[in-house]
Enzyme design. Structure first.
Site, PDB file in Angstrom:
ATOM      1  N   ARG A  79      -1.643  -5.410  15.730  1.00  0.00           N
ATOM      2  CA  ARG A  79      -2.479  -4.300  16.212  1.00  0.00           C
ATOM      3  C   ARG A  79      -2.233  -4.067  17.706  1.00  0.00           C
ATOM      4  O   ARG A  79      -2.193  -2.935  18.181  1.00  0.00           O
ATOM      5  CB  ARG A  79      -3.967  -4.583  15.972  1.00  0.00           C
ATOM      6  CG  ARG A  79      -4.421  -4.733  14.537  1.00  0.00           C
ATOM      7  CD  ARG A  79      -4.216  -3.489  13.728  1.00  0.00           C
ATOM      8  NE  ARG A  79      -4.776  -2.313  14.394  1.00  0.00           N
ATOM      9  CZ  ARG A  79      -6.088  -2.016  14.507  1.00  0.00           C
ATOM     10  NH1 ARG A  79      -6.977  -2.807  13.942  1.00  0.00           N
ATOM     11  NH2 ARG A  79      -6.500  -0.929  15.141  1.00  0.00           N
TER      12      ARG A  79
ATOM     13  N   ASP B 263      -9.140  -3.803   1.501  1.00  0.00           N
ATOM     14  CA  ASP B 263     -10.058  -3.602   2.630  1.00  0.00           C
ATOM     15  C   ASP B 263     -11.465  -3.875   2.091  1.00  0.00           C
ATOM     16  O   ASP B 263     -11.651  -3.990   0.871  1.00  0.00           O
ATOM     17  CB  ASP B 263      -9.910  -2.142   3.114  1.00  0.00           C
ATOM     18  CG  ASP B 263     -10.765  -1.810   4.340  1.00  0.00           C
ATOM     19  OD1 ASP B 263     -11.336  -2.731   4.956  1.00  0.00           O
ATOM     20  OD2 ASP B 263     -10.854  -0.606   4.683  1.00  0.00           O
TER      21      ASP B 263
ATOM     22  N   ARG C 118     -13.364   5.290  18.715  1.00  0.00           N
ATOM     23  CA  ARG C 118     -13.749   4.829  17.365  1.00  0.00           C
ATOM     24  C   ARG C 118     -15.125   5.385  17.040  1.00  0.00           C
ATOM     25  O   ARG C 118     -16.066   5.217  17.818  1.00  0.00           O
ATOM     26  CB  ARG C 118     -13.774   3.308  17.279  1.00  0.00           C
ATOM     27  CG  ARG C 118     -14.482   2.822  16.020  1.00  0.00           C
ATOM     28  CD  ARG C 118     -14.338   1.364  15.761  1.00  0.00           C
ATOM     29  NE  ARG C 118     -12.996   1.041  15.320  1.00  0.00           N
ATOM     30  CZ  ARG C 118     -12.671  -0.070  14.653  1.00  0.00           C
ATOM     31  NH1 ARG C 118     -13.590  -0.953  14.350  1.00  0.00           N
ATOM     32  NH2 ARG C 118     -11.435  -0.301  14.291  1.00  0.00           N
TER      33      ARG C 118
ATOM     34  N   GLN D  27      -4.131   1.243  12.585  1.00  0.00           N
ATOM     35  CA  GLN D  27      -4.074   0.110  11.655  1.00  0.00           C
ATOM     36  C   GLN D  27      -2.759   0.139  10.872  1.00  0.00           C
ATOM     37  O   GLN D  27      -2.075  -0.878  10.730  1.00  0.00           O
ATOM     38  CB  GLN D  27      -5.257   0.188  10.680  1.00  0.00           C
ATOM     39  CG  GLN D  27      -5.233  -0.897   9.623  1.00  0.00           C
ATOM     40  CD  GLN D  27      -5.405  -2.281  10.210  1.00  0.00           C
ATOM     41  OE1 GLN D  27      -6.326  -2.508  10.982  1.00  0.00           O
ATOM     42  NE2 GLN D  27      -4.532  -3.218   9.867  1.00  0.00           N
TER      43      GLN D  27
ATOM     44  N   CYS E  84      -6.700  -5.300   6.466  1.00  0.00           N
ATOM     45  CA  CYS E  84      -6.878  -4.859   7.854  1.00  0.00           C
ATOM     46  C   CYS E  84      -7.846  -5.763   8.622  1.00  0.00           C
ATOM     47  O   CYS E  84      -7.780  -5.836   9.843  1.00  0.00           O
ATOM     48  CB  CYS E  84      -7.362  -3.414   7.880  1.00  0.00           C
ATOM     49  SG  CYS E  84      -8.859  -3.142   6.901  1.00  0.00           S
TER      50      CYS E  84
ATOM     51  N   HIS F 269      -7.499   5.819   9.884  1.00  0.00           N
ATOM     52  CA  HIS F 269      -7.333   4.647  10.762  1.00  0.00           C
ATOM     53  C   HIS F 269      -5.828   4.490  11.068  1.00  0.00           C
ATOM     54  O   HIS F 269      -5.191   3.529  10.638  1.00  0.00           O
ATOM     55  CB  HIS F 269      -7.899   3.400  10.073  1.00  0.00           C
ATOM     56  CG  HIS F 269      -8.146   2.251  10.994  1.00  0.00           C
ATOM     57  ND1 HIS F 269      -7.931   2.307  12.361  1.00  0.00           N
ATOM     58  CD2 HIS F 269      -8.596   0.981  10.744  1.00  0.00           C
ATOM     59  CE1 HIS F 269      -8.240   1.135  12.888  1.00  0.00           C
ATOM     60  NE2 HIS F 269      -8.644   0.322  11.944  1.00  0.00           N
TER      61      HIS F 269
END
Ligand code: CP
Ligand code: NVA
Length: 333
Positions: free
Chosen positions: A320, A237, A114, A144, A281, A141
């Protein structure tokens, strides 16, 4: 279980959803659903699938879900996950990314990264020689969106033909990946955003081609009234992503008309008939219970929507773990 994970991804990295075939992406979602059932039945305890494998987690940005999901996914299956935070290793500071990659590739069976630039995760994949998974960059991402698709599939029993609207910063990492994921899954995608935060035209064009082949479409609109009509999944988001903190005031001004609240949910026309869900998310600013939102209160989503029965954000967060597990197993098994 092994058959369901056999998706032609052995030894491969996953840096962007664009890099895998549509059927592979849908295969990961299907595998995650099976892995979820397997974990709930406790079957992973008898037959761990990656016993003795070591996975490194290189994190240059904070994380709750991605970090904990990966650690538990690896441990569930008998492997070991080593967290390497931004002050723990020399990566990119006293040692080049290329050199660190070559070292870590000798020590680990896979690396989840990340950070900021997409180029860093690409370099890691190129030089480490082991599978590398993108756990979020400024641009993408992908893990996700695997969880998002799983949650939509579990809620509606299908993906194809549904319509998802991403409302907010229409060019951030989550929105970019959702556009690709929806196109690959045959989900209609509406990117509802201010003109200043519109997605890259080349990405929209690319996604439109894929969507067309799967019987769906990609629409970009700057109208938060008409843009959500007929939508089944309202998604948002944060307005300011990690690394963009100095843009906070500017984003508040631009994005205030794009808050997902009950009035917007009603405008979908699907609130009353049970054909609407809300996704985020996370983390989310839906009340004033965080340091950042204390003065401002709810931003991208009103609390009444976040807490509504049709909000599936915690299923999404749990997924996730199952989707990251599917991805790691697909690469390592
Ligand atoms: N959604 C997500 O990636 O959450 P974290 O930042 O907590 O990992
Ligand atoms: N767009 C957000 C996603 C966080 C999971 C960010 O990059 O901060």
């Amino acid at each position: 279980m092994k058959e369901i994970i056999d998706l032609g991804m052995h030894g491969k990295s996953l840096l962007r959803l664009c890099d895998i075939e549509d059927w592979q992406m849908l295969g990961l979602v299907k595998a995650a659903i099976a892995l979820k059932a397997r974990k709930k039945a406790g079957l992973h305890l008898d037959n761990p699938l990656i016993k003795g494998k070591n996975v490194a987690l290189i994190f240059q940005k904070s994380s709750t879900r991605t970090r904990c999901s990966t650690v538990n996914a690896v441990r569930d299956e008998g492997g070991h996950a080593e967290y390497l935070g931004k002050n723990d290793i020399h990566f990119g500071k006293k040692e080049s990314v290329k050199d660190s990659a070559r070292v870590l590739g000798r020590l680990f069976d896979g690396i989840l990264f990340r950070g900021f630039e997409q180029k860093t995760v690409e370099d890691l994949a190129e030089y480490s020689g082991v599978p590398v998974w993108n756990g979020l960059t400024d641009q993408w991402h992908p893990t996700q969106v695997l969880a998002d698709l799983q949650t939509v599939q579990e809620t509606f029993g299908t993906l194809k033909g549904l319509t998802l609207a991403f409302v907010g910063d229409g060019r951030n990492n989550v929105c970019n990946s959702l556009m690709v994921g929806c196109a690959k899954a045959g989900v209609n995608m509406v990117d509802v955003c201010p003109e200043e935060l519109a997605p890259e035209p080349s990405l929209v064009e690319y996604c439109r081609k894929i969507a067309k082949a799967n019987g769906s479409e990609v629409i970009v609109t700057h109208d938060p009234i008409d843009g959500v009509k007929g939508v089944n999944v309202l998604y948002t988001d944060v307005w300011v992503s990690m690394g963009e903190e100095e843009l906070f005031q500017q984003r508040l001004k631009l994005l205030s008309p794009f808050q997902i609240n009950m009035a917007m949910c009603e405008r979908t026309g699907n609130l009353k008939n049970g054909r609407l869900m809300f996704l985020h998310c996370l983390p989310a600013f839906h009340d004033n219970n965080t340091e950042v939102s204390r003065e401002i209160g709810a931003m991208e989503v009103a609390d009444e929507v976040f807490e509504a029965p049709f909000s599936k954000v915690f299923d999404e967060a749990e997924n996730r773990m199952h989707t990251i597990k599917a991805m790691i197993l697909a690469s390592l098994l």
